[in-house]
Design an enzyme around this catalytic site. Structure first.
Site, PDB file in Angstrom:
ATOM      1  N   ASP A 199       0.809  -1.210   0.000  1.00 20.56           N
ATOM      2  CA  ASP A 199       0.000   0.000   0.000  1.00 20.56           C
ATOM      3  C   ASP A 199       0.850   1.271   0.000  1.00 20.56           C
ATOM      4  O   ASP A 199       1.923   1.299   0.593  1.00 20.56           O
ATOM      5  CB  ASP A 199      -0.859  -0.002   1.273  1.00 20.56           C
ATOM      6  CG  ASP A 199      -2.289   0.313   0.969  1.00 20.56           C
ATOM      7  OD1 ASP A 199      -2.566   0.757  -0.154  1.00 20.56           O
ATOM      8  OD2 ASP A 199      -3.116   0.112   1.851  1.00 20.56           O
TER       9      ASP A 199
ATOM     10  N   HIS B   8       3.203   2.925  -8.773  1.00 21.42           N
ATOM     11  CA  HIS B   8       3.135   1.477  -9.047  1.00 21.42           C
ATOM     12  C   HIS B   8       4.423   1.020  -9.732  1.00 21.42           C
ATOM     13  O   HIS B   8       4.961  -0.036  -9.410  1.00 21.42           O
ATOM     14  CB  HIS B   8       1.932   1.151  -9.945  1.00 21.42           C
ATOM     15  CG  HIS B   8       0.612   1.512  -9.324  1.00 21.42           C
ATOM     16  ND1 HIS B   8       0.327   1.268  -8.006  1.00 21.42           N
ATOM     17  CD2 HIS B   8      -0.498   2.110  -9.842  1.00 21.42           C
ATOM     18  CE1 HIS B   8      -0.911   1.680  -7.735  1.00 21.42           C
ATOM     19  NE2 HIS B   8      -1.421   2.206  -8.829  1.00 21.42           N
TER      20      HIS B   8
ATOM     21  N   LEU C  81      12.125 -20.646  -2.888  1.00 25.99           N
ATOM     22  CA  LEU C  81      11.091 -19.733  -2.391  1.00 25.99           C
ATOM     23  C   LEU C  81       9.914 -19.799  -3.365  1.00 25.99           C
ATOM     24  O   LEU C  81      10.117 -19.940  -4.571  1.00 25.99           O
ATOM     25  CB  LEU C  81      11.658 -18.297  -2.371  1.00 25.99           C
ATOM     26  CG  LEU C  81      10.657 -17.139  -2.224  1.00 25.99           C
ATOM     27  CD1 LEU C  81      10.131 -17.065  -0.793  1.00 25.99           C
ATOM     28  CD2 LEU C  81      11.315 -15.789  -2.578  1.00 25.99           C
TER      29      LEU C  81
ATOM     30  N   ILE D 181      -7.538  -5.267   7.070  1.00 25.34           N
ATOM     31  CA  ILE D 181      -7.199  -6.510   6.344  1.00 25.34           C
ATOM     32  C   ILE D 181      -7.659  -6.413   4.888  1.00 25.34           C
ATOM     33  O   ILE D 181      -7.155  -7.126   4.019  1.00 25.34           O
ATOM     34  CB  ILE D 181      -7.736  -7.756   7.076  1.00 25.34           C
ATOM     35  CG1 ILE D 181      -7.113  -9.019   6.517  1.00 25.34           C
ATOM     36  CG2 ILE D 181      -9.255  -7.812   7.060  1.00 25.34           C
ATOM     37  CD1 ILE D 181      -7.260 -10.234   7.397  1.00 25.34           C
TER      38      ILE D 181
ATOM     39  N   GLU E 180       0.232 -13.188  12.521  1.00 22.33           N
ATOM     40  CA  GLU E 180       0.709 -11.999  13.251  1.00 22.33           C
ATOM     41  C   GLU E 180       0.686 -10.818  12.286  1.00 22.33           C
ATOM     42  O   GLU E 180       1.096 -10.946  11.128  1.00 22.33           O
ATOM     43  CB  GLU E 180       2.143 -12.225  13.748  1.00 22.33           C
ATOM     44  CG  GLU E 180       2.282 -13.348  14.750  1.00 22.33           C
ATOM     45  CD  GLU E 180       1.600 -13.045  16.085  1.00 22.33           C
ATOM     46  OE1 GLU E 180       1.547 -11.862  16.481  1.00 22.33           O
ATOM     47  OE2 GLU E 180       1.126 -14.002  16.726  1.00 22.33           O
TER      48      GLU E 180
HETATM   49  C1  FPP Z   1      -1.727  -0.181  -3.537  1.00 22.42           C
HETATM   50  O1  FPP Z   1      -1.323   1.168  -3.423  1.00 22.42           O
HETATM   51  C2  FPP Z   1      -1.020  -0.838  -4.635  1.00 22.42           C
HETATM   52  C3  FPP Z   1      -1.612  -1.435  -5.688  1.00 22.42           C
HETATM   53  C4  FPP Z   1      -3.073  -1.499  -5.867  1.00 22.42           C
HETATM   54  C5  FPP Z   1      -0.814  -2.040  -6.781  1.00 22.42           C
HETATM   55  C6  FPP Z   1       0.410  -2.807  -6.385  1.00 22.42           C
HETATM   56  C7  FPP Z   1       1.108  -3.222  -7.611  1.00 22.42           C
HETATM   57  C8  FPP Z   1       2.423  -3.113  -7.852  1.00 22.42           C
HETATM   58  C9  FPP Z   1       3.429  -2.688  -6.866  1.00 22.42           C
HETATM   59  C10 FPP Z   1       2.826  -3.419  -9.247  1.00 22.42           C
HETATM   60  C11 FPP Z   1       3.722  -4.558  -9.454  1.00 22.42           C
HETATM   61  C12 FPP Z   1       3.371  -5.816  -8.799  1.00 22.42           C
HETATM   62  C13 FPP Z   1       4.035  -6.964  -9.042  1.00 22.42           C
HETATM   63  C14 FPP Z   1       3.657  -8.167  -8.255  1.00 22.42           C
HETATM   64  C15 FPP Z   1       5.098  -7.100 -10.030  1.00 22.42           C
HETATM   65  P1  FPP Z   1      -2.388   2.321  -3.707  1.00 22.42           P
HETATM   66  O2  FPP Z   1      -2.468   2.558  -5.159  1.00 22.42           O
HETATM   67  O3  FPP Z   1      -3.674   1.939  -3.043  1.00 22.42           O
HETATM   68  O4  FPP Z   1      -1.750   3.554  -3.004  1.00 22.42           O
HETATM   69  P2  FPP Z   1      -2.496   4.659  -2.138  1.00 22.42           P
HETATM   70  O5  FPP Z   1      -3.080   3.923  -0.964  1.00 22.42           O
HETATM   71  O6  FPP Z   1      -1.392   5.567  -1.759  1.00 22.42           O
HETATM   72  O7  FPP Z   1      -3.524   5.284  -3.021  1.00 22.42           O
END
Ligand code: FPP
Length: 236
Positions: A2, A19, A113, A178, A190
């Site tokens: 996040d 991202h 892994l 969650i 945890e």
């Molecule tokens: C949440 O942050 C993040 C996501 C919804 C996307 C996560 C995806 C990646 C990191 C891309 C690559 C992934 C892999 C597995 C190669 P948010 O957008 O909700 O951020 P915010 O809470 O600040 O708005």
């Protein structure tokens, strides 16, 4: 994972830049998991609810997944890492579905892994799907089951049947929810919360989470005295 959007906004960038930077944090987390001997690393990359995001952001995320798979799978193979995706993949673009199947096939026998990417996943979806299978099973099988057998049978119908329940869940960016992640599977997990935004999450932050985990006493509903008497019966 996040905080990508906020990370980008703080830097005056578009959300999708967060991202893109988040992929580097994924790489670092995978490397550190190998270094520390972690056997399963699960990453919640895209929830069922995330489909409601602007189409352009969803598009970039799907493209990022495709390119991450293309770029990282040779490294995974070099390092004996297995790749697996869990979620409702029927909703994913065909190109991504193909890349996922290919990557899962190519890395199937790797054993150092297992990296599990949760894509188009929702804990409630998982439980409903399992409940339907459980119901079908009970309709065509007779005989009394013990509480433990029921638990094990139900778990075997979840999308996570091939992986253990998580020992530790790390949530970044100060959120303490969650958010429809592995609802059933986190019964005794945890939790560790950190203010660090995912694109900034590096080995030092991962280590802080592991240190916190190692201080926890996991009692699984028993008393501390019971656990101490059967020392070795719980993992720190
Ligand atoms: C949440 O942050 C993040 C996501 C919804 C996307 C996560 C995806 C990646 C990191 C891309 C690559 C992934 C892999 C597995 C190669 P948010 O957008 O909700 O951020 P915010 O809470 O600040 O708005």
């Amino acid at each position: 994972m996040d905080g990508n959007g906020r990370w980008a906004r703080q830097k005056g960038l578009e959300r999708v830049e967060g991202h893109k930077s988040g992929v580097e944090s994924v790489r670092s987390a995978v490397e550190y998991a190998v270094e520390k001997g972690v056997k399963f690393l699960s990453l919640f990359a895209f929830s069922e609810e995330n489909w409601k995001r602007p189409e352009s952001e969803v598009f970039v995320l799907m493209e990022l997944m495709v390119s991450a798979i293309i770029n990282e799978i040779p490294e995974f193979n070099k390092n004996n890492i297995r790749f697996k995706v869990i979620g409702d993949r029927s909703r994913l673009p065909a190109k991504l579905q193909d890349k996922i199947s290919e990557a899962e096939r190519e890395t199937y026998n790797n054993s150092v892994l297992t990296v599990v990417i949760f894509l188009s996943y929702s804990g409630k979806w998982d439980i409903i799907t399992a409940a339907e299978k459980y119901h079908n099973y009970l309709s065509s099988n007779s005989g009394e089951l013990s509480a433990q057998e029921k638990n094990e049978l139900f778990s075997s119908f979840l999308s996570t049947s091939e992986i253990p329940d998580p020992d530790l869940l790390i949530r970044t960016s100060g959120e303490q929810r969650i958010s429809n992640y592995m609802l059933w599977q986190c019964a005794y997990t945890e939790f560790y919360f950190t203010e660090v935004l995912w694109p900034d999450f590096r080995k030092i932050h991962f280590q802080a989470a592991l240190d916190a985990y190692s201080q926890r006493e996991r009692r699984f509903g028993k008393t501390g005295e019971q656990i101490n008497k059967t020392s070795g019966s719980y993992e720190k």
